[in-house]
Write an enzyme that holds these catalytic residues in place. Sequence first.
Site, short mmCIF file in Angstrom:
data_model
loop_
_atom_site.label_atom_id
_atom_site.label_comp_id
_atom_site.label_asym_id
_atom_site.label_seq_id
_atom_site.Cartn_x
_atom_site.Cartn_y
_atom_site.Cartn_z
N ASP A 1 -3.32 -5.41 -38.55
CA ASP A 1 -2.02 -5.91 -38.12
C ASP A 1 -2.27 -6.94 -37.01
O ASP A 1 -3.38 -7.09 -36.51
CB ASP A 1 -1.10 -4.77 -37.66
CG ASP A 1 0.37 -5.21 -37.73
OD1 ASP A 1 0.64 -6.42 -37.85
OD2 ASP A 1 1.26 -4.34 -37.66
C1 BGC Z 1 3.91 -6.40 -37.70
C2 BGC Z 1 3.56 -6.50 -39.17
C3 BGC Z 1 3.68 -7.92 -39.63
C4 BGC Z 1 2.78 -8.78 -38.78
C5 BGC Z 1 2.75 -10.24 -39.19
C6 BGC Z 1 3.17 -7.42 -36.85
O1 BGC Z 1 3.65 -7.48 -35.56
O2 BGC Z 1 3.65 -5.10 -37.25
O3 BGC Z 1 4.39 -5.66 -39.91
O4 BGC Z 1 3.38 -8.02 -40.98
O5 BGC Z 1 3.21 -8.70 -37.43
O6 BGC Z 1 3.90 -10.89 -38.87
#
Ligand code: BGC
Length: 739
Positions: free
Chosen positions: A263
């Site tokens: 993530d």
């Molecule tokens: C979130 C994810 C997301 C990623 C990319 C993160 O902060 O937890 O779910 O896909 O950002 O935007």
Amino acid sequence: MTKEKLLELLKDMSLEEKIGQLVQLPPELMGDDAMATGPAQSMGITYEQIYECGSTLTVTGAEKLKKIQDKVLSTQPHKIPMLFMADIINGYRTIYPIPLAQGASFDTKLSEECARMAAKESSYDGLHVTFSPMADLVKDSRWGRVMESTGESVFLNSEMGKAMIVGYQGKDMTEEGSMAACVKHFAAYGAPMGGRDYNTVELDERTLKDEYLPAYEAAIKAGVALTMTSFNTINRVPSTANKWLMRDILRDKMGFKGVLISDWGAIGELVNHAVAADKKEAARLALEAGVDIDMCTESYFANTKALIDEGLISEELLDECVLRILELKNDLGLFENPYRFADEAKAKECILSKENRALARKAAGQSMVLLENHKSILPLSEKSGKVAFIGPYVDCKHLYGFWSLWGRDEDTASVRETVDEFIKTGELSEKPSFAQGSNFLKKGEKLVQFGGYADIPENEDEEGMLNEALNLAKEADTVVMLLGEHAFHSGEAGSRTDIRLPKPQRKLLDEVSKVNKNIVTVVFSGRPLDLRDVKKRSKAVLEAWFPGTEGAAALLDVLYGKVNPSGKVPMTFPRNVGQLPMCYNELPTGRPNNGDDTNRAMSRYLDVANTPLYPFGYGLSYTKFDISPVTLSSDTLTKDTSITASVKVTNVGKVTGSEVVQLYIRDKVASVSRPVKEHKGFEKICLKPGEEKTVEFVITEDMLRFTTINNVYESEPGSFDVFVGNSSATDNKAEFILK
Ligand code: BGC
């Protein structure tokens, strides 16, 4: 490209090129002046190196992405195209209801169609991968990201996730209009302590395996192309560095062969979790766990070469990751066509087309849940007399929820605008009156968004707004209150300890209810709220969630009876925040609450009942359904046979409607304590007045398995209750024996 050719390519790549494939660049690096921005320098990346990286996220637009791809092709020594990823959660430009609302629709086919629409719009605009579906199980509506989940039933989450994956990926990802899906957040991100985002997760292994992991596994079985790690620790180990979770469970047990992406920033955060001294150690831990792509930190970019040179990791480990990324690019057809479906003309034709808007409207209508409807105050009709619409959602266009990065106000009509339009087109004959009545938030209160404070309109004249609303309410025969959270109250980092309506709106409802008793309250929210006060003051309550671009039209469809509500809550609505976390499938405890108030020593609160305000699976309709007692084809099940549980469902009301018929099973005695009920099936059926239909559920032994006292996933012989009804509170049951 054949596997042999991919292996040849890999063999021919330099170490630097390979490391580049592992790096996902933040969007700000992809602008024309990439080098001028701070993060570029802090990542220690040069202008040329940017175009040798494997992927980026959140950059869109057919023309722009084609230009970036051209630069990549002229810079990357082996012309390896870049992957373009983004969070397409509930639509790209045509926004359909948030995932929690899709859960409420219990309509997997509709979610599949919506995902397909999103894949088409975004792939014509140049994107290759969406970070969806989110398969995280949730039990605590303090957590803001419950809006992005399909709820608290692992069965429903699995079915919904599978449908979305089929919608995004199609039969084959080279098929026009498809894109790769990414299941997230592996694992158990939905169980943070206290509902506080990014917080610690402590789950015993049995609960993790039986309740939390199966929805991700279902996604993997459905062929999802990517998996994303979660930010949290599980039993003290951060997922992004958890070898047991990522290798033993995800790869070996679940058989996941695709790309594992961290993530955002999660590899770097291993330092904050205090399991790595620095980003170099963080990179080593994540690589050893098998994380292929580093989303937006310099951990891999800056350290992988040194880790290999110093013999801390092997080059084979790096090759494993690179090969998986090359395979994904190959599966997407990027080597044959690096632009894939990016096409300005097709994007223009497809985005926000009439057809897409119609689908979004249908999905929104199907997801709304009628929670109360006393004296059949809904649907609105001539008998409703003069109608006033009151509340901050009268003019709000932000109906699409937190994660709709490309949802735009100018593409969305407010309720007031939609009424005007319906009057013009003849869809409505009587024009209601309107007043905002209150601001969304308390005076001066701000909601922080990524990148600063959200722009939420605030009217200085609070008293004037209230008086205008009260005057309308006094004159009206029926008042429709349009209230709710703001979209930025939920979503990522949207945790709350007070899950009631914002204060000014509570006051507004209170004041209006003193001058008019015929109140219908529509609630917009990204989570189950504490609706006790709303229930007390309203004859009808309709949960509208965040319904999307066509949300206002769908709402009018439901309010005026063009669409008969059929949604069911996919998460328990608590009576108050103190009951959380809460779910339908609790364990019985040694002291179950039998309702005997004279007995103190039971598992209960002194100040609130154990039961929720609305249980999982609950929702009303404008018609009534009769469900017959459950009949079983046999009272004995073996490992090689099956039993069919059936009920007859009859529409005993006056209008056509849909009912979600639900199957639950209870294992009555086992080697470990088993839930009071487990959701195991559902079917949504539509019946005309007087029509009857038999609904059948096939029960097989594998549906009864769990992690037993011996730590084996298996069933145990014994007696089981089968419940079939229209919510998890049903006691319509029959019994069978598993031999
Ligand atoms: C979130 C994810 C997301 C990623 C990319 C993160 O902060 O937890 O779910 O896909 O950002 O935007």
